[in-house]
Design an enzyme around this catalytic site. Structure first.
Site, PDB file in Angstrom:
ATOM      1  N   LYS A  83       6.749   5.879  -1.333  1.00 56.12           N
ATOM      2  CA  LYS A  83       6.478   4.653  -0.579  1.00 56.12           C
ATOM      3  C   LYS A  83       7.454   3.554  -1.002  1.00 56.12           C
ATOM      4  O   LYS A  83       7.600   3.275  -2.203  1.00 56.12           O
ATOM      5  CB  LYS A  83       5.060   4.172  -0.903  1.00 56.12           C
ATOM      6  CG  LYS A  83       4.050   4.396   0.207  1.00 56.12           C
ATOM      7  CD  LYS A  83       2.694   3.874  -0.265  1.00 56.12           C
ATOM      8  CE  LYS A  83       1.765   3.629   0.868  1.00 56.12           C
ATOM      9  NZ  LYS A  83       0.455   3.159   0.386  1.00 56.12           N
TER      10      LYS A  83
HETATM   11  O1  G3P Z   1      -2.793   1.833   1.097  1.00 62.89           O
HETATM   12  C1  G3P Z   1      -2.413   0.883   2.018  1.00 62.89           C
HETATM   13  C2  G3P Z   1      -3.556   0.236   2.776  1.00 62.89           C
HETATM   14  O2  G3P Z   1      -4.319   1.224   3.416  1.00 62.89           O
HETATM   15  C3  G3P Z   1      -4.361  -0.750   1.985  1.00 62.89           C
HETATM   16  O3  G3P Z   1      -5.566  -1.079   2.588  1.00 62.89           O
HETATM   17  O4  G3P Z   1      -7.832  -2.055   2.461  1.00 62.89           O
HETATM   18  O5  G3P Z   1      -6.129  -2.710   0.748  1.00 62.89           O
HETATM   19  O6  G3P Z   1      -5.955  -3.511   3.098  1.00 62.89           O
HETATM   20  P1  G3P Z   1      -6.405  -2.403   2.202  1.00 62.89           P
END
Ligand code: G3P
Length: 220
Positions: A83
């Site tokens: 990533k």
């Molecule tokens: O891993 C990336 C993303 O899915 C993060 O999600 O819930 O932290 O906004 P969130």
């Protein structure tokens, strides 16, 4: 659409993997930090547990250092996906990694313009963050639809991964929009399977079955 778990917790991953529907895993530095353990150990355990692509995130900000870190992460296992953030350095490092045949996931994508850039460096995955856009009163699902439409019109092969999903309808709408992958927390994965009518229906079926067994036993 493939279903991925957005977690670094090995117990959650093992449980969902047993269902036979887990296509891969995404992690980020915040999710790794939650495990309070050596990141290499956490990543290796996940890489060994799941056959599909596992996203491991770089933390270096400068292109050369990010590239070197990406190479190290990719060496951990054949199913590792590196990533990189949607920044100029992330694009530079990402492009070099792609040229080395390393699969990359361009993360922290919040606009169609950024998604076009990710596709132009031949990223394996682009990750638009839906929930975080909804959090600031913007429409995350609209972003996903626009990216899917642009990728189709342009013939881009980068996989669109709907990230930052918060509830089952995000997953359903991401599938309808044409996302290639949806990644979600453990709780959302569990919510996908549950329906009160399934529980009530199963209970009734089992009660009727037991009633029949009793009837047959009494008649014998
Ligand atoms: O891993 C990336 C993303 O899915 C993060 O999600 O819930 O932290 O906004 P969130």
């Amino acid at each position: 659409m493939k279903l991925f778990l957005d977690t670094a917790n090995i117990d959650e991953i093992r449980e969902i993997n047993r269902w036979g529907v887990l296509g891969g895993v995404t992690t980020n530095p915040s999710l790794i930090a939650k495990e309070s353990s050596d990141p290499d150990r956490v990543w290796k355990e996940i890489l060994a547990e799941v056959d599909g692509p596992i996203s491991l995130e770089t933390t270096e900000l400068e292109a050369d250092a990010m590239y070197e870190q990406g190479v190290e992460l990719a060496r951990m296992a054949p199913n590792a996906v590196v990533k990189v953030p949607m920044t100029p350095d992330g694009l530079r490092a990402g492009k070099r990694l792609v040229q080395d045949d390393i699969r990359i996931n361009v993360t922290l994508v919040f606009s169609p313009a950024q998604a076009i850039l990710a596709a132009e460096i031949d990223a394996y995955i682009v990750s638009p963050f839906l929930g975080r856009l909804d959090d600031v009163a913007s429409d995350g699902m609209d972003l996903l639809r626009r990216i899917c439409e642009i990728y189709q019109v342009q013939g881009y092969e980068t996989n669109v991964l709907a990230a930052s999903l918060r509830h089952p309808m995000h997953v359903v709408e991401a599938a309808a929009a044409g996302a290639d992958i949806a990644t979600m927390p453990y709780a959302v994965f569990r919510q996908l399977v549950r329906h009160p009518l399934t529980d009530i229906g199963l209970e009734t079926f089992l009660q009727d079955w037991e009633g029949l067994q009793k009837e047959l036993k009494e008649g014998a």
